[in-house]
Design a protein around this motif. Structure first.
Motif, PDB file in Angstrom:
ATOM      1  N   LEU A  96      48.893  44.196  23.366  1.00 55.52           N
ATOM      2  CA  LEU A  96      50.075  43.946  24.203  1.00 55.52           C
ATOM      3  C   LEU A  96      49.860  44.536  25.588  1.00 55.52           C
ATOM      4  N   ASP A  97      49.713  43.666  26.556  1.00 52.46           N
ATOM      5  CA  ASP A  97      49.426  44.131  27.910  1.00 52.46           C
ATOM      6  C   ASP A  97      50.725  44.309  28.694  1.00 52.46           C
ATOM      7  N   GLU A  98      51.077  45.550  28.956  1.00 51.49           N
ATOM      8  CA  GLU A  98      52.297  45.883  29.717  1.00 51.49           C
ATOM      9  C   GLU A  98      53.498  45.080  29.249  1.00 51.49           C
ATOM     10  N   ILE A  99      53.702  45.138  27.963  1.00 47.70           N
ATOM     11  CA  ILE A  99      54.808  44.396  27.380  1.00 47.70           C
ATOM     12  C   ILE A  99      56.141  44.966  27.861  1.00 47.70           C
ATOM     13  N   LYS A 116      42.598  47.910  32.640  1.00 46.87           N
ATOM     14  CA  LYS A 116      43.301  47.717  31.365  1.00 46.87           C
ATOM     15  C   LYS A 116      43.454  46.225  31.037  1.00 46.87           C
ATOM     16  N   SER A 117      43.927  45.472  32.032  1.00 46.40           N
ATOM     17  CA  SER A 117      44.099  44.037  31.786  1.00 46.40           C
ATOM     18  C   SER A 117      42.749  43.340  31.618  1.00 46.40           C
ATOM     19  N   THR A 118      41.758  43.850  32.313  1.00 50.33           N
ATOM     20  CA  THR A 118      40.417  43.274  32.174  1.00 50.33           C
ATOM     21  C   THR A 118      39.944  43.407  30.730  1.00 50.33           C
ATOM     22  N   PHE A 159      50.564  38.621  26.897  1.00 47.72           N
ATOM     23  CA  PHE A 159      50.173  38.676  28.306  1.00 47.72           C
ATOM     24  C   PHE A 159      51.062  39.566  29.172  1.00 47.72           C
ATOM     25  N   GLN A 160      50.410  40.205  30.143  1.00 44.94           N
ATOM     26  CA  GLN A 160      51.169  40.946  31.151  1.00 44.94           C
ATOM     27  C   GLN A 160      52.016  39.975  31.972  1.00 44.94           C
ATOM     28  N   TYR A 161      51.423  38.847  32.316  1.00 43.85           N
ATOM     29  CA  TYR A 161      52.154  37.815  33.066  1.00 43.85           C
ATOM     30  C   TYR A 161      52.116  36.505  32.279  1.00 43.85           C
TER      31      TYR A 161
END
Ligand SMILES: Nc1ncnc2c1ncn2[C@@H]1O[C@H](COP(=O)(O)OP(=O)(O)O)[C@@H](O)[C@H]1O
Ligand SMILES: [Mg+2]
Lengths: 250, 434
Positions: free
Chosen positions: A169-172, A40-42, A84-86
């Protein structure tokens, strides 16, 4: 708006995305769910243009333009923004500088003059208030010493200020307590608009109670193996991912 | 040709100044003349001067300053610091442009040329005449300056802003200020030394500052060097600290053709601590040299040093930070770091942090880096639409801001940040932003 076709992506010779297809139309809200390590993040990193990912096949287009040929900043100016997730800490770069530089970059792209200082301050103060953030955040370094929840709110603050056409939105929702989740969700919901699309990556159903998607996709082992409407999320919550993975294997 | 050949030339240039002042002073000056005559200007064979060649400076002719009117230039260059203000034009005190305000009890701020007798017991007590040829030259022939004398427990809330402005003169001017700060027991003050010049100024500033801190005294010292591109600047700051005193130095070095700053700190009694912050930013062919020396002469003393350098074009930076922990100086802490960013292939840095430890129960760290910008931060900024050059600019400014953000006077903080942003490469496009 966004069209991902047969996308194959490797990291250090390991294939992570294995022929992924995804179509996002204007005004739609999509949720991409799936187990940890699915890719997913990729996917979001490749769309945003992060280094270190090799696209071996397939294409990504945004409003008909080949995204893979665009510089990182061109993608953002065209209207794609990644939350970003992080979120990284950037010591010494004040939030206010980032917001102003980014907004002016977008305005320049649109052929508009730089924003006047008072107008800019009025705008960001409104957005800060909406995100329940203190004005002092403007003069703090980007994300430095922020709590997990503050970092995520700061990501949404940037979205609200820059008003992208496509927000990824990655794992917001990760690392948020229930109050912060509400504030973040309200921020995202306020972006919803007939011309704007939102893609949320998450593996919790919880977020989808607050931001109700039009479409849900399950990403597993580098591919989208099932798509459905919001009822799919409830089913996933009850039954987990395994049945989808098994179903797809048949 | 060796530098000693220029000694006589320099001496004859400064001779008229040597006879200025009361008898005790002319005696002191005469001694320093002899010191300078034997020592001469520092040559590149001296370990402390091996990267900084002052030959081009040695060869030049300088004349002594004259009173000139420079109200406009002074206003233009002023940092507008709230508080006491002493203006020096080409090194000479300018009462019309200064504001000595109302001083609290126990505080004396005196222009030096007219009040030399008040400095009789202070002058030359902290800075050794033979520290370098430049120090000897200054003692022999300083022209003006200030004595800031704080009685026991005297607290000066507002900063003392010392504004030195150089004008453009047909004959380059030799400017030699002497700054004396004497802080009694538990006295406190903040002093700003600010140097700037007209664009065409080609003077040489040779500055000596002496700071004496009694028990529990706290002095914060700002050295802001923004001289013009043709000026030479050599300065040494000498600090002597007694029990539980604290000295904080912010040394911002932006200007000059060649600039050399020495800082020497003597931690003489338990509980004394010193913070040394520095930032140097070189453009064009600027040569910027910072040498610091901290002597831990007593147990339970602390030093913390953080110097950052940004070097662009063909500029050259020199950093030498030395901390010496003397025998029996146990339980000390000495931390030192020097980080540099080179913005061009032709820029250069010679960096040498040195720790010399003759005691065994100590906590010390030192390190120097010459590095690149953080790639993930660069990506984060670009992913918001900021172009790569500006993103690099923001991160370069951020690097400088780690030092600038410790400047506690808002006017100074903002103007230094702006000045730094303005001196970074044009392509970074930061001017309208900060
Ligand atoms: N920079 C990287 N280097 C090596 N492996 C990576 C890198 N980024 C991701 N991976 C690997 O790719 C796979 C997918 O990761 P990711 O996209 O972060 O998954 P998700 O976001 O779905 O949890 C994982 O096996 C992960 O270990
Ligand atoms: Mg992930």
């Amino acid at each position: 708006m966004l069209e991902v076709k047969d996308l194959r992506v490797s990291v250090e010779d390991k294939e992570i995305l294995k022929g992924l297809n995804l179509t996002i139309n204007p005004g739609e809200v999509h949720a991409i769910m799936g187990p940890n390590g699915a890719g997913k993040s990729t996917l979001s990193a490749v769309i945003a243009g992060r280094d270190g990912y090799e696209v071996t096949a397939g294409s990504i287009t945004f409003e008909g333009e080949n995204v893979l040929e665009m510089e990182i900043e061109e993608r953002a100016r065209a209207g794609m923004l990644l939350g970003f997730q992080y979120p990284v800490e950037i010591p010494g770069v004040k939030n206010v500088y980032l917001l102003k530089a980014a907004l002016n970059a977008k305005r320049k792209h649109l052929g508009l003059p730089e924003i006047e200082a008072p107008e800019f301050m009025k705008l960001v103060r409104e957005k800060l208030q909406f995100m329940k953030m203190d004005n002092s955040f403007l003069h703090r370094s980007v994300n430095e010493g922020f709590s997990g929840g503050e970092k995520k709110r700061n990501e949404i603050l940037q979205m609200l200020t820059l008003e992208p056409k496509l927000a990824l939105l990655d794992e917001i929702d990760s690392g948020l307590d229930i109050d912060a989740l509400k504030v973040v969700s309200e921020g995202v919901n306020s972006l919803r608009d007939a011309g704007r699309s939102i893609v949320m990556v998450t593996h919790y159903q919880r977020l989808l109670d607050y931001i109700v998607p039009d479409h849900i996709h399950v990403l597993s082992d580098g591919k989208i193996i099932k798509s459905g409407d919001k009822s799919l999320a409830l089913e996933l919550e009850k039954r987990g991912y395994d049945w989808v993975i098994e179903e797809a294997a048949q | 040709m060796s530098l000693s050949e220029y000694t006589d030339q320099w001496l004859s240039a400064v001779m008229p100044q040597v006879s200025e002042g009361p008898g005790w002073l002319t005696d002191l000056r005469q001694g320093a003349v002899e010191q300078f005559a034997t020592q001469g200007l520092p040559h590149a064979r001296l370990e402390n001067w091996k990267y900084t060649d002052v030959k081009a400076l040695a060869k030049r002719d300088f004349s002594l300053p004259k009173k000139v009117d420079a109200a406009e230039l002074v206003a233009e260059k002023s940092l507008g610091v709230q508080g006491l203000r002493l203006v020096f034009v080409d090194g000479l005190f300018s009462p019309e442009l200064s504001d000595l305000g109302d001083l609290p009890k126990g505080v004396n701020v005196l222009p030096l040329a007219d009040n030399a007798n008040a400095a009789k017991t202070v002058l030359g007590q902290v800075a050794a005449a033979n520290f370098s040829g430049f120090t000897a030259l200054n003692l022999a022939s300083w022209q003006d300056g200030v004595l800031i004398d704080l009685a026991n427990n005297a607290v000066l809330e507002q900063p003392v802003y010392l504004q030195f402005v150089s004008t453009a003169q047909e004959n380059a001017v030799l400017i030699q200020p002497r700054i004396l700060i004497k802080a009694g027991v538990h006295a406190q003050a903040t002093v700003i030394e600010h140097y700037s010049g007209a664009e065409e100024a080609a003077s040489f500033s040779n500055v000596v500052t002496e700071v004496d801190l009694a028990d529990g005294a706290r002095i914060t010292h700002y050295k802001l060097q923004q001289e013009s591109a043709k000026q030479y600047h050599v300065a040494s700051l000498h600090v002597q600290q007694q029990r539980d005193s604290r000295f904080t130095s912010h040394n911002i070095c932006l200007g000059g053709k060649l600039a050399r700053q020495d800082i020497q700190v003597e931690l003489n009694a338990e509980g004394a601590e010193v913070y040394l912050d520095g930032l140097y930013l070189g453009n064009g062919r600027q040569h910027l040299d910072n040498h610091t020396l901290v002597n831990h002469n007593a147990p339970h003393t602390n030093s913390n040093e953080d110097y950052k350098g940004i070097l662009n074009d063909r500029s050259r930076g020199v950093f030498n930070g030395r901390a010496v922990v003397h025998r029996n100086a146990q339980k000390i802490e000495a931390h030192q770091s020097n980080a540099n960013l080179l913005l061009s292939d032709k820029a250069e840095i010679d960096t040498k942090p040195e720790l010399e430890i003759y005691a065994d129960d100590v906590k010390c760290s030192h390190g120097s880096t010459t590095g690149q910008l953080d790639e993930s931060a660069l990506f984060a900024l670009r992913s918001r639409g900021i172009d790569e050059a500006m993103a690099r600019g923001l991160l370069t400014l951020a690097f400088a801001n780690e030092v600038i953000d410790r400047i506690e006077i808002p006017e100074v903080h903002d103007q230094i940040e702006e000045a730094v942003a303005g001196r970074l490469p044009e392509k970074f496009n930061l001017k309208g932003l900060v």
